[in-house]
Design a protein around this motif. Structure first.
Motif, PDB file in Angstrom:
ATOM      1  N   PRO A 192       0.811  -1.228   0.000  1.00  0.00           N
ATOM      2  CA  PRO A 192       0.000   0.000   0.000  1.00  0.00           C
ATOM      3  C   PRO A 192       0.840   1.273   0.000  1.00  0.00           C
ATOM      4  O   PRO A 192       0.420   2.294  -0.543  1.00  0.00           O
ATOM      5  N   GLY A 193       2.020   1.235   0.603  1.00  0.00           N
ATOM      6  CA  GLY A 193       2.895   2.390   0.541  1.00  0.00           C
ATOM      7  C   GLY A 193       3.355   2.654  -0.876  1.00  0.00           C
ATOM      8  O   GLY A 193       3.425   3.806  -1.323  1.00  0.00           O
ATOM      9  N   PHE A 194       3.647   1.579  -1.602  1.00  0.00           N
ATOM     10  CA  PHE A 194       4.023   1.710  -3.008  1.00  0.00           C
ATOM     11  C   PHE A 194       2.870   2.276  -3.836  1.00  0.00           C
ATOM     12  O   PHE A 194       3.081   2.991  -4.815  1.00  0.00           O
ATOM     13  N   LEU A 195       1.626   1.981  -3.411  1.00  0.00           N
ATOM     14  CA  LEU A 195       0.442   2.456  -4.131  1.00  0.00           C
ATOM     15  C   LEU A 195      -0.133   3.725  -3.519  1.00  0.00           C
ATOM     16  O   LEU A 195      -1.289   4.079  -3.785  1.00  0.00           O
ATOM     17  N   ALA A 196       0.652   4.424  -2.696  1.00  0.00           N
ATOM     18  CA  ALA A 196       0.172   5.647  -2.050  1.00  0.00           C
ATOM     19  C   ALA A 196      -0.176   6.728  -3.053  1.00  0.00           C
ATOM     20  O   ALA A 196      -0.903   7.672  -2.738  1.00  0.00           O
ATOM     21  N   ILE A 199      -2.890  -0.332   4.488  1.00  0.00           N
ATOM     22  CA  ILE A 199      -3.590   0.676   3.683  1.00  0.00           C
ATOM     23  C   ILE A 199      -3.933   1.871   4.565  1.00  0.00           C
ATOM     24  O   ILE A 199      -3.701   3.034   4.199  1.00  0.00           O
ATOM     25  N   GLY A 200      -4.476   1.592   5.748  1.00  0.00           N
ATOM     26  CA  GLY A 200      -4.799   2.673   6.664  1.00  0.00           C
ATOM     27  C   GLY A 200      -3.571   3.461   7.073  1.00  0.00           C
ATOM     28  O   GLY A 200      -3.579   4.701   7.047  1.00  0.00           O
ATOM     29  N   PHE A 201      -2.505   2.766   7.448  1.00  0.00           N
ATOM     30  CA  PHE A 201      -1.298   3.439   7.915  1.00  0.00           C
ATOM     31  C   PHE A 201      -0.664   4.300   6.826  1.00  0.00           C
ATOM     32  O   PHE A 201      -0.360   5.484   7.045  1.00  0.00           O
ATOM     33  N   HIS A 202      -0.465   3.743   5.641  1.00  0.00           N
ATOM     34  CA  HIS A 202       0.262   4.466   4.611  1.00  0.00           C
ATOM     35  C   HIS A 202      -0.545   5.613   4.026  1.00  0.00           C
ATOM     36  O   HIS A 202       0.014   6.674   3.706  1.00  0.00           O
ATOM     37  N   TYR A 203      -1.855   5.434   3.877  1.00  0.00           N
ATOM     38  CA  TYR A 203      -2.658   6.543   3.374  1.00  0.00           C
ATOM     39  C   TYR A 203      -2.767   7.642   4.420  1.00  0.00           C
ATOM     40  O   TYR A 203      -2.765   8.837   4.089  1.00  0.00           O
ATOM     41  N   ALA A 230       6.033  10.872  -3.381  1.00  0.00           N
ATOM     42  CA  ALA A 230       7.200  10.569  -2.553  1.00  0.00           C
ATOM     43  C   ALA A 230       6.994   9.295  -1.750  1.00  0.00           C
ATOM     44  O   ALA A 230       7.932   8.508  -1.570  1.00  0.00           O
ATOM     45  N   PHE A 231       5.779   9.077  -1.253  1.00  0.00           N
ATOM     46  CA  PHE A 231       5.510   7.855  -0.505  1.00  0.00           C
ATOM     47  C   PHE A 231       5.644   6.634  -1.401  1.00  0.00           C
ATOM     48  O   PHE A 231       6.138   5.591  -0.977  1.00  0.00           O
ATOM     49  N   THR A 232       5.200   6.765  -2.650  1.00  0.00           N
ATOM     50  CA  THR A 232       5.358   5.657  -3.587  1.00  0.00           C
ATOM     51  C   THR A 232       6.833   5.391  -3.849  1.00  0.00           C
ATOM     52  O   THR A 232       7.295   4.239  -3.828  1.00  0.00           O
ATOM     53  N   ILE A 233       7.608   6.439  -4.085  1.00  0.00           N
ATOM     54  CA  ILE A 233       9.047   6.283  -4.309  1.00  0.00           C
ATOM     55  C   ILE A 233       9.714   5.684  -3.085  1.00  0.00           C
ATOM     56  O   ILE A 233      10.584   4.799  -3.192  1.00  0.00           O
ATOM     57  N   GLY A 293      -2.227   6.503  -5.159  1.00  0.00           N
ATOM     58  CA  GLY A 293      -3.679   6.477  -5.284  1.00  0.00           C
ATOM     59  C   GLY A 293      -4.371   7.541  -4.464  1.00  0.00           C
ATOM     60  O   GLY A 293      -5.552   7.853  -4.697  1.00  0.00           O
ATOM     61  N   VAL A 294      -3.674   8.118  -3.496  1.00  0.00           N
ATOM     62  CA  VAL A 294      -4.234   9.218  -2.711  1.00  0.00           C
ATOM     63  C   VAL A 294      -4.650  10.371  -3.627  1.00  0.00           C
ATOM     64  O   VAL A 294      -5.662  11.039  -3.385  1.00  0.00           O
ATOM     65  N   ILE A 295      -3.878  10.600  -4.681  1.00  0.00           N
ATOM     66  CA  ILE A 295      -4.190  11.701  -5.602  1.00  0.00           C
ATOM     67  C   ILE A 295      -5.580  11.521  -6.191  1.00  0.00           C
ATOM     68  O   ILE A 295      -6.371  12.475  -6.277  1.00  0.00           O
ATOM     69  N   ALA A 296      -5.922  10.292  -6.581  1.00  0.00           N
ATOM     70  CA  ALA A 296      -7.254  10.032  -7.132  1.00  0.00           C
ATOM     71  C   ALA A 296      -8.327  10.208  -6.072  1.00  0.00           C
ATOM     72  O   ALA A 296      -9.405  10.775  -6.332  1.00  0.00           O
ATOM     73  N   LEU A 297      -8.063   9.746  -4.853  1.00  0.00           N
ATOM     74  CA  LEU A 297      -9.050   9.877  -3.785  1.00  0.00           C
ATOM     75  C   LEU A 297      -9.309  11.330  -3.423  1.00  0.00           C
ATOM     76  O   LEU A 297     -10.428  11.685  -3.019  1.00  0.00           O
ATOM     77  N   LEU A 298      -8.307  12.188  -3.582  1.00  0.00           N
ATOM     78  CA  LEU A 298      -8.489  13.598  -3.243  1.00  0.00           C
ATOM     79  C   LEU A 298      -9.436  14.317  -4.201  1.00  0.00           C
ATOM     80  O   LEU A 298      -9.872  15.431  -3.921  1.00  0.00           O
ATOM     81  N   LEU A 299      -9.753  13.678  -5.304  1.00  0.00           N
ATOM     82  CA  LEU A 299     -10.749  14.249  -6.219  1.00  0.00           C
ATOM     83  C   LEU A 299     -12.156  14.156  -5.646  1.00  0.00           C
ATOM     84  O   LEU A 299     -13.047  14.918  -6.025  1.00  0.00           O
ATOM     85  N   ILE A 300     -12.375  13.215  -4.705  1.00  0.00           N
ATOM     86  CA  ILE A 300     -13.729  12.990  -4.179  1.00  0.00           C
ATOM     87  C   ILE A 300     -13.825  13.156  -2.661  1.00  0.00           C
ATOM     88  O   ILE A 300     -14.917  13.134  -2.108  1.00  0.00           O
ATOM     89  N   ILE A 301     -12.692  13.305  -1.977  1.00  0.00           N
ATOM     90  CA  ILE A 301     -12.716  13.421  -0.524  1.00  0.00           C
ATOM     91  C   ILE A 301     -11.611  14.374  -0.084  1.00  0.00           C
ATOM     92  O   ILE A 301     -10.540  14.406  -0.681  1.00  0.00           O
ATOM     93  N   ARG A 302     -11.875  15.162   0.915  1.00  0.00           N
ATOM     94  CA  ARG A 302     -10.893  16.123   1.408  1.00  0.00           C
ATOM     95  C   ARG A 302      -9.754  15.413   2.134  1.00  0.00           C
ATOM     96  O   ARG A 302      -9.951  14.359   2.737  1.00  0.00           O
ATOM     97  N   GLU A 303      -8.587  16.048   2.105  1.00  0.00           N
ATOM     98  CA  GLU A 303      -7.397  15.438   2.713  1.00  0.00           C
ATOM     99  C   GLU A 303      -7.610  15.091   4.182  1.00  0.00           C
ATOM    100  O   GLU A 303      -7.263  14.006   4.642  1.00  0.00           O
ATOM    101  N   GLN A 304      -8.154  16.037   4.933  1.00  0.00           N
ATOM    102  CA  GLN A 304      -8.291  15.833   6.370  1.00  0.00           C
ATOM    103  C   GLN A 304      -9.196  14.649   6.682  1.00  0.00           C
ATOM    104  O   GLN A 304      -8.897  13.819   7.548  1.00  0.00           O
ATOM    105  N   VAL A 305     -10.302  14.544   5.952  1.00  0.00           N
ATOM    106  CA  VAL A 305     -11.236  13.430   6.160  1.00  0.00           C
ATOM    107  C   VAL A 305     -10.582  12.115   5.746  1.00  0.00           C
ATOM    108  O   VAL A 305     -10.696  11.102   6.445  1.00  0.00           O
ATOM    109  N   LEU A 306      -9.871  12.113   4.627  1.00  0.00           N
ATOM    110  CA  LEU A 306      -9.191  10.905   4.169  1.00  0.00           C
ATOM    111  C   LEU A 306      -8.186  10.435   5.208  1.00  0.00           C
ATOM    112  O   LEU A 306      -8.079   9.230   5.491  1.00  0.00           O
ATOM    113  N   GLY A 307      -7.446  11.373   5.798  1.00  0.00           N
ATOM    114  CA  GLY A 307      -6.470  11.000   6.807  1.00  0.00           C
ATOM    115  C   GLY A 307      -7.107  10.347   8.019  1.00  0.00           C
ATOM    116  O   GLY A 307      -6.622   9.332   8.531  1.00  0.00           O
TER     117      GLY A 307
END
Length: 414
Positions: free
Chosen positions: A70-74, A122-126, A349-352, A76-90
């Motif tokens: 999931p860290g390698f796939l972090a 998934i929870g930790f890395h996102y 950066a998290f993916t890298i 994916g956060v960019i796509a999730l930010l299109l539908i959910i705010r950063e703070q709520v996602l965190g």
């Protein structure tokens, strides 16, 4: 109606809120909540998988490879930010981490542990991806190093409480792994749920780019992240495993070692933050990587020459302490970045950071079966590579002066 996460609030207006509801306070709340689940999972993991699931070095390598996917796939956060705010996602990610940790003890098999580990990861890395972004958006460049150091100390203090309770109650009450995991994960999930409804949804002054961002001028930051991810795997996967496999540490002994780490971190992390603020990112990272070369070389000597448990324990504490200096990589990026790049670049950066994490634990797990000392010798080489990269950071990094070569290249181009 009082503000909640349904009511966005400009960051500049947050100063009028009670102090406990301000953005900086929320960062401290999250910094305290996350380690309760994650650090408890880490403290019990090696004993849990060896005593209950009968893992060997190869199995533990595969576990950590799965944990890092999931860290390698972090990104994916960019796509999730299109539908959910950063703070709520965190905060939602933090809840997932807590719930997955809570049920870990009920799946004492290789397959079950891998599945639950994937969910908690998934929870930790996102959460970590979003949290890093929010820290750099909500903190000014001047205060960031000191506050980041204080946040690290806060996480250490919360973990200290959790570990202290494990040490005091594990043998006295004959606790089971499932009980401890359930309590720790439940606390993290409950605090995150509270934070969702107790805090407004803060809006940073600079809108974030919601697309993939990969800029040439950030190349040194990307390489530092890659090497940091590779270095972290050696410590997370094999340093603790060594203490159990080679020296027979029990749960309360591993936890006691972690407690020493936490006390040291609580004291030194704020000092490290002030050091970065005063002397700059380059000097902090040079100290870290020079120290790691010696630490990993001595780790290798433990296996090659039979050095004892006291040295291994001291090195374990020193190794963990160097993690605090990694905040210099965050503040280096904050100084060179376009303000709108922080969220998407945090995901990139998290993916890298996790490219090496996906294959390294499993690959080194097989090497561990043949020569544990060789794993740490390889890690010393990684630290030397990181040292070379750190020397390229200028004394005063900023946009247009990202590396020691930036101004020279710009002058030549003109």
């Amino acid at each position: 109606m009082s503000r909640s996460f349904f009511s966005p609030l400009p960051l500049a207006d947050a100063r009028h809120l009670p102090k406990w509801r301000q953005p900086k306070t929320l960062l401290f709340v999250m910094a305290a909540a996350m380690p309760v689940a994650f650090a408890t999972w880490s403290a019990l993991l090696n004993n849990f998988v060896i005593e209950v699931a009968q893992f060997d070095g190869s199995d533990i390598g595969w576990l950590h490879t799965v944990r890092e996917i999931p860290g390698f796939l972090a990104i994916g956060v960019i796509a999730l930010l299109l539908i959910i705010r950063e703070q709520v996602l965190g905060l939602v990610s933090l809840i997932l981490l807590g719930v997955a940790t809570a049920i870990t003890g009920f799946f004492p098999s290789l397959g079950g542990i891998l599945v639950v580990t994937m969910l908690s990861s998934i929870g930790f890395h996102y959460y970590e991806t979003v949290n890093q972004s929010l820290q750099l958006q909500w903190l000014s460049k001047e205060e960031a190093p000191k506050v980041l150091g204080a946040l690290l100390a806060t996480g250490s203090a919360a973990t200290l409480v959790a570990y202290g309770l494990i040490m005091l109650t594990w043998q006295s009450f004959s606790l089971s792994y499932s009980t401890v995991y359930m309590i720790a994960g439940g606390v993290t999930a409950a605090v995150a749920l509270f934070a969702i409804f107790a805090y407004p949804q803060f809006e940073a002054p600079n809108p974030q780019v919601k697309k993939f961002v990969l800029r040439r001028r950030y190349w040194l930051y990307y390489l530092l992240q890659f090497m940091a991810g590779a270095r972290r795997q050696i410590f997370v996967v094999f340093a603790g495993f060594m203490m159990v496999e080679r020296f027979g540490f029990d749960v309360h002994e591993v936890t006691g070692l972690f407690l020493i780490n936490l006390v040291a971190n609580m004291f030194f992390a704020p000092l490290i933050g002030r050091m970065v603020s005063r002397f700059g990112e380059q000097k902090a990272l040079v100290i870290e990587y020079v120290g790691l070369i010696f630490v990993f070389s001595l780790y290798g000597g433990i296996y090659m020459f039979g050095w004892g448990v006291v040295l291994a324990s001291v090195l374990y504490v020193i190794d963990h302490l160097f993690f605090a200096m990694a905040l210099a990589i965050k503040t280096y990026f904050q100084k060179i970045a376009d303000p709108g790049d922080i969220a998407p670049t945090a995901a990139v950066a998290f993916t890298i950071n996790h490219i090496a994490a996906v294959f390294l634990p499993a690959a080194l797990g097989y090497l561990w079966l043949q020569s544990p000392g060789a794993v740490f010798v390889l890690a010393a080489g990684m630290a030397a590579t990181s040292l070379c990269l750190a020397l390229l950071i200028p004394r005063h990094p900023e946009k247009g002066n990202e590396t020691r070569f930036s101004r020279f290249v710009a002058a030549v181009a003109e």
